[in-house]
Design a protein around this motif. Structure first.
Motif, PDB file in Angstrom:
ATOM      1  N   LEU A 277      40.340  48.452  34.961  1.00 34.45           N
ATOM      2  CA  LEU A 277      40.907  47.225  35.524  1.00 34.45           C
ATOM      3  C   LEU A 277      40.348  45.986  34.833  1.00 34.45           C
ATOM      4  N   TYR A 278      41.244  45.113  34.395  1.00 37.13           N
ATOM      5  CA  TYR A 278      40.841  43.857  33.754  1.00 37.13           C
ATOM      6  C   TYR A 278      41.565  42.681  34.394  1.00 37.13           C
ATOM      7  N   ALA A 279      42.871  42.794  34.532  1.00 33.42           N
ATOM      8  CA  ALA A 279      43.626  41.704  35.148  1.00 33.42           C
ATOM      9  C   ALA A 279      43.311  41.583  36.635  1.00 33.42           C
ATOM     10  N   VAL A 280      43.125  42.706  37.302  1.00 34.86           N
ATOM     11  CA  VAL A 280      42.909  42.676  38.755  1.00 34.86           C
ATOM     12  C   VAL A 280      41.678  41.848  39.131  1.00 34.86           C
ATOM     13  N   PRO A 281      40.531  42.019  38.464  1.00 35.09           N
ATOM     14  CA  PRO A 281      39.397  41.145  38.807  1.00 35.09           C
ATOM     15  C   PRO A 281      39.714  39.664  38.625  1.00 35.09           C
ATOM     16  N   ALA A 282      40.459  39.332  37.558  1.00 37.68           N
ATOM     17  CA  ALA A 282      40.827  37.930  37.340  1.00 37.68           C
ATOM     18  C   ALA A 282      41.769  37.445  38.439  1.00 37.68           C
ATOM     19  N   ILE A 283      42.685  38.308  38.865  1.00 35.41           N
ATOM     20  CA  ILE A 283      43.595  37.953  39.957  1.00 35.41           C
ATOM     21  C   ILE A 283      42.806  37.686  41.235  1.00 35.41           C
ATOM     22  N   VAL A 284      41.834  38.541  41.512  1.00 35.22           N
ATOM     23  CA  VAL A 284      41.008  38.364  42.713  1.00 35.22           C
ATOM     24  C   VAL A 284      40.272  37.030  42.658  1.00 35.22           C
ATOM     25  N   GLY A 285      39.660  36.725  41.504  1.00 33.39           N
ATOM     26  CA  GLY A 285      38.947  35.458  41.378  1.00 33.39           C
ATOM     27  C   GLY A 285      39.852  34.260  41.543  1.00 33.39           C
ATOM     28  N   SER A 286      41.012  34.279  40.898  1.00 33.23           N
ATOM     29  CA  SER A 286      41.957  33.165  41.002  1.00 33.23           C
ATOM     30  C   SER A 286      42.496  33.021  42.420  1.00 33.23           C
ATOM     31  N   THR A 287      42.771  34.155  43.058  1.00 30.35           N
ATOM     32  CA  THR A 287      43.286  34.114  44.428  1.00 30.35           C
ATOM     33  C   THR A 287      42.270  33.533  45.394  1.00 30.35           C
TER      34      THR A 287
END
Length: 226
Positions: free
Chosen positions: A158-168
């Motif tokens: 997972l790479y995008a998912v951590p970024a999505i979590v942070g942005s969310t």
């Protein structure tokens, strides 16, 4: 806002550190693809600056920071020189590079989301642009290297998912008027830790339900390049 979390000099240093480790990943991919030194420099620059450049152009922050701060341009070249001469050593320290890459991911997704909101974008649009800031350079890197972007591949942790979590988390804090230095750091830390856990436990996004594809991970693909 995010700028209140650090002094300008510290924030600038963290930006350069993130740019440096992203540039290393780009230069390392160039080595694996047998590119020459110019190709290494191009992939390093694109990986390090692509996401932020895209963000600044979308929100109208022109000229982009990549073209106004010489350090932003020079840091990927320093990473290229390092990888050019020491790539066997850098390869052996990939675990350490991944830690710094995860830290850059967390910082950039928060910084990208915050900057997008400050320039007038809505909450959803700001989160999307924060994600693009964090992962955009890696996508451009893979495309230039004639590879399927790691962001889209099922055999990558997972790479995008951590970024999505942070942005969310950032936009939720904004929505409930809770964004401050502490919560900004919390959002960056969440993305950072989730990325490290994904690397440690090989977490991957699910594929299509009841898929019929027989595709399997090839031995030479087991090592993530993101």
């Amino acid at each position: 806002m995010l700028q209140d979390l650090f002094t300008p000099s510290v924030l600038h240093s963290l930006d350069l550190a993130g740019i440096f480790v992203f540039a290393i990943s780009g230069a390392l991919l160039a080595v694996r693809r047998n590119f020459d030194v110019f190709g290494m420099a191009v992939l390093a620059e694109v990986t390090a600056l692509g996401g932020g450049l895209f963000r600044d152009l979308v929100i109208g922050a022109v000229p982009p920071a990549a073209f106004t701060d010489l350090g932003y341009f020079l840091m990927p070249l320093v990473a290229t020189v390092l990888v050019f001469f020491l790539h066997p050593v850098v390869e052996r320290t990939q675990a350490a590079v991944n830690v710094f890459d995860a830290a850059g991911l967390g910082l950039f997704c928060v910084a990208g989301t915050t900057k997008a909101y400050e320039y007038g974008l809505g909450l959803t649009q700001s989160a999307v642009l924060g994600l693009a800031t964090a992962v955009g350079g890696g996508v451009l890197r893979d495309v230039l290297a004639n590879e399927a972007p790691s962001l889209l591949r099922w055999d990558r942790d997972l790479y995008a998912v951590p970024a999505i979590v942070g942005s969310t988390l950032v936009v939720l804090f904004i929505r409930f008027e809770m964004l401050n230095p502490f919560t900004s750091a919390l959002a960056a830390l969440a993305a950072f830790l989730l990325r490290l856990l994904a690397l440690r436990y090989r977490w991957r996004a699910p594929r299509a339900w009841n898929r019929r594809s027989t595709a399997v991970e090839r031995p030479d693909e087991q090592k993530a390049t993101a």
